[in-house]
Enzyme design. Structure first.
Site: not given
Ligand SMILES: NC(=O)c1ccc[n+]([C@@H]2O[C@H](COP(=O)([O-])OP(=O)(O)OC[C@H]3O[C@@H](n4cnc5c(N)ncnc54)[C@H](OP(=O)(O)O)[C@@H]3O)[C@@H](O)[C@H]2O)c1
Length: 256
Positions: A149
């Site tokens: 990742y």
């Molecule tokens: N949370 C952390 O600690 C963290 C830290 C650093 C960076 N990030 C980044 O922040 C961003 C958001 O993450 P989050 O923490 O909000 O995670 P999350 O709660 O798991 O949400 C992920 C989102 O991405 C969507 N998604 C996944 N696969 C998809 C697909 N094939 N097509 C369309 N949508 C898709 C999911 O919706 P569906 O399943 O409904 O499609 C969901 O809305 C990501 O890029 C992640 O890498 C997160």
């Protein structure tokens, strides 16, 4: 805020909270993800200036349709947030082809699809902002088990910087932003591939999702090239760049 903003990954976590905060400020939000029920519920919560468009960002045709739908419905797009993403827990020694392909598809190809779908529109207006959501793990090796990742997100970082440089001379009205969160309290951990994932919301030190989303709102209000959602995380990365050997030894010691 009088902007039309497309948010991918809006069915949960940072994307959903971002859409809520933008909606509360009067922005028009186009919500994209795969889970229709969650998108529809969020659109109802935000009100008439929200539109749900079921989208799988790994499919180029879905993302093109998302851009077309937003422009047809609202006349323009001002900001496109490539936020959809997924993690994995797996040591580099154990990574399979399918897992590697999945990481590349959801975290890298999705960003390219988003850029390619909106860029002609932005270029025609010499205006707009693309925000790519990365991770601090792409800047410093904080969690070896998330290596696939993190490495793919590092590719997103360079893609973002390269696009910014390319557009600076030809289309100076287009902003390209890299958004770098640290650990955020969302369902990201439990949505990750691989085994042994934990729920980020139970981890001490996880940033509240409201704060991470607010950092994105702020960079829409005042565009910048690269933004961390937390000063503490930015300092951790800066320290790694200053003294990588020391930090890597500390990380290794913590794992034993
Ligand atoms: N949370 C952390 O600690 C963290 C830290 C650093 C960076 N990030 C980044 O922040 C961003 C958001 O993450 P989050 O923490 O909000 O995670 P999350 O709660 O798991 O949400 C992920 C989102 O991405 C969507 N998604 C996944 N696969 C998809 C697909 N094939 N097509 C369309 N949508 C898709 C999911 O919706 P569906 O399943 O409904 O499609 C969901 O809305 C990501 O890029 C992640 O890498 C997160």
């Amino acid at each position: 805020m009088n902007k039309v903003v497309v948010v991918t990954g809006a069915s949960g976590g940072i994307g959903a909270e971002l859409a809520r905060q933008l909606g509360a400020r009067g922005a028009t939000v186009v919500l994209a993800a795969r889970r229709r029920d969650r998108l529809d519920a969020l659109a109802r919560e935000i009100g008439a200036h929200a539109l749900a468009v079921v989208t799988d960002v790994t499919r180029k045709s879905d993302v093109e349709q998302l851009a077309r739908t937003a422009i047809e419905r609202f006349g323009r797009i001002d900001v496109w947030v490539n936020n959809a993403g997924r993690g994995i827990s797996c040591s580099v020694a154990d990574l399979g082809d399918e897992e590697l392909d999945a990481m590349w598809s959801i975290n890298m190809k999705s960003v390219v699809h988003g850029i390619q779908a909106v860029l002609p529109h932005f270029k025609a207006r010499n205006a707009g902002q693309i925000i790519n959501v990365s991770t601090a793990l792409s800047k410093a090796p904080g969690a070896p088990v998330r290596v696939a990742y993190a490495a793919v997100k590092a590719a997103v970082n360079l893609l973002t910087a390269s696009l910014r440089v390319e557009l600076k001379t030809t289309h100076p009205g287009i902003h390209v932003t890299l958004l770098v969160p640290g650990l955020v309290a969302t369902e990201f951990g439990i949505n990750s591939l691989g085994s042994g994932n934990v729920d980020n919301r139970t981890l001490t030190g996880a940033q509240p999702v409201e704060d991470a989303a607010r950092a994105i709102v702020e960079v829409i209000e005042a565009p910048r090239s690269e933004v961390y959602t937390s000063a503490r995380v930015a300092e951790g990365v800066a320290r790694y760049l200053r003294e990588p050997d020391v930090v890597e030894s500390e990380l290794a010691a913590r794992r034993h």
